[in-house]
Design a protein around this motif. Sequence first.
Motif: not given
Lengths: 347, 284
Positions: A32, A34-35, A38-39, A254, A271, A274-275, A278
């Motif tokens: 989280l 990491q996301y 990026y957020g 994004w 978020l 990216r999630s 994954t």
Amino acid sequence: MRVARGTFLTLLCWVVLALLPPVLGDWNASLLAQYVIYGIFALSLGLLWGTAGILCFGQAIFFGMGAYSMAVVTLGKLPALGSSQWAGFALALVLPAVAAALIGWLLFRGRALAGAQLGIVTLCAAVVAETAARRWDFIGGFNGLFGVPSLAFPFESDALSGIGTAYATLGAALAAYLVGLAITRSPLGTVLAAIRNDENRTIHLGYNVRNHKIFVFTVSGGIAGLAGALFALQFGFVSPSLVGFALSTEVLIWVAVGGRAVLMAAFLGALLVRSAETVMSATLADYWLLVLGILFAATVVLAPQGLLASVLRLPPARRLRRRSRPTSTDTAALAPRAAEEASAGAS
Amino acid sequence: MATAIALSIDMLSFTLTLLLVTLGLVVIFGMMNVINMAHGEFFLIGAYAVVAVTRAGGSFWLGLVLAPCLLALIGFAVEWLVIRHIYRRFIDTILATWGLSLALKQGVILLFGPGSQSMLNPIPGTVEVLGVSYPAYRLFIMGMGLALALGTYWLFFRTALGLQARGVIANRAMAASLGINTRRMDWATFATGAALAGFAGAVMSPIMSVDPQMGMGFLVPSFLAVLVGGVNSLVGAALGSGVIGGTTTMLSARLDQADAQIVVFLLAIMVIRFFPQGLTGDRR
């Protein structure tokens, strides 16, 4: 008191994010984190692109600069600054901000670049920065730098656990969000929105458009640098691709998918994508990029405002509300709602 | 003296090559005001089309003919599915075509694998030019670049069809009321641009390493060539290709290639900064 839907949902998102780390456990909490990094990066572009309408194809320049600053300081390559993470954060905020101010000055002085020219020039700058990072041995050249220590807060003793990192990162994200929110909702933010909607008109109303743009470019560069610094600590390495073109366009995706006009939507867009990546890259493997590309193109065509912007849009600042019901033409220049046509029709 | 001649031929070669790659962009970006980030992938697919044809047993020359036809079809599909919805949203054309470029590149990787393919040179040997021996195939590429540039100029500026296409872009409502089918002009122009990009990729395939990243390498220089020269003109594109191609070749003789690229890109940024309309300005 009645709370607007956008305000309620934005608060709810933050509450959920605050509750998540212990629920997720250590490993997923660091995912989280990491996301969220990026957020923060997406937030910086959302502030620049969504608020002021400056489409920057080289946002990773500032992200990478922040990451490299942190790595260089904590690895003790700049003895004058010591090797503490605080010094790293300071450099990672200041250096990208100064670089952004300089680049902004160059781009927006005189007859400002806009539209295609601005896009291609910033894209080209990102390519140049990446090539330069590959060639510069002091910052590790082609391989980048390894062995950056992980986030230790606040006393630099032990590295934080996954949950601790998640909270520290969320704190940084909240701070960046509040800075962005303060700017967009202040009178200054109204001028930025006016620049986005009709730059010429704003010039003729007597505003110094150039300085406003340089200002928001600088703040955005600083926030991107902060995200980069957190990235370096989280992953323990930096490499030339962090400065490059690919990451710059990824962050655009994004922000566009989340919704550029609303800061929270841009943040959650990162978020979300990216999630999704994954989850999906496990099942779709090589098809993931194919699907992402098509989804992105479809979002741009079918939902140009992004997927989350309409639900997370905050009501206009109090000073912009009217007692009587405003007519649509009156608010066109002020309300962010008018952004739709304007940002699309710009240039 | 021989080195000077060799260098000049190299400069001319890179200029005409870049012009060949840029032509498709000039048509789509210059004429239609659509920033096509998938240009590099159109180029890429052109090269892979030739690889596929030769693998299936066809000759290189058959691939060279089929590649632009395939790309014209792809261009038509892309225009119909995506671009026609966003003509009025200039910024969104960048984003949507970027998404397409991701998808197309990944599609190529799925079909052909991420590794690089090599092609046999269809015209081996060298030719004596002013006392310098030069690879024959490079001369063929130069000739193709020149011929296609002139052909495109002729098509858009010397034929009734080209006049109609430019009329649609200049004033859609007026063109429509004069009885021109504007929708047909849109897709035809876009497909032409895509076909030109595909042809460039096909022609370049024997002298490049054909891999999924080859489009990217040409995307930025060709955009710079268009902007440096001036967006709306073929003459500008030729001039821009000359500036970018010429300086790159000249600097590469002295510097490391990566350094030369940095210098050229920075120079191009400066030119665009101070001449936003390009070196040729608004003239045609």
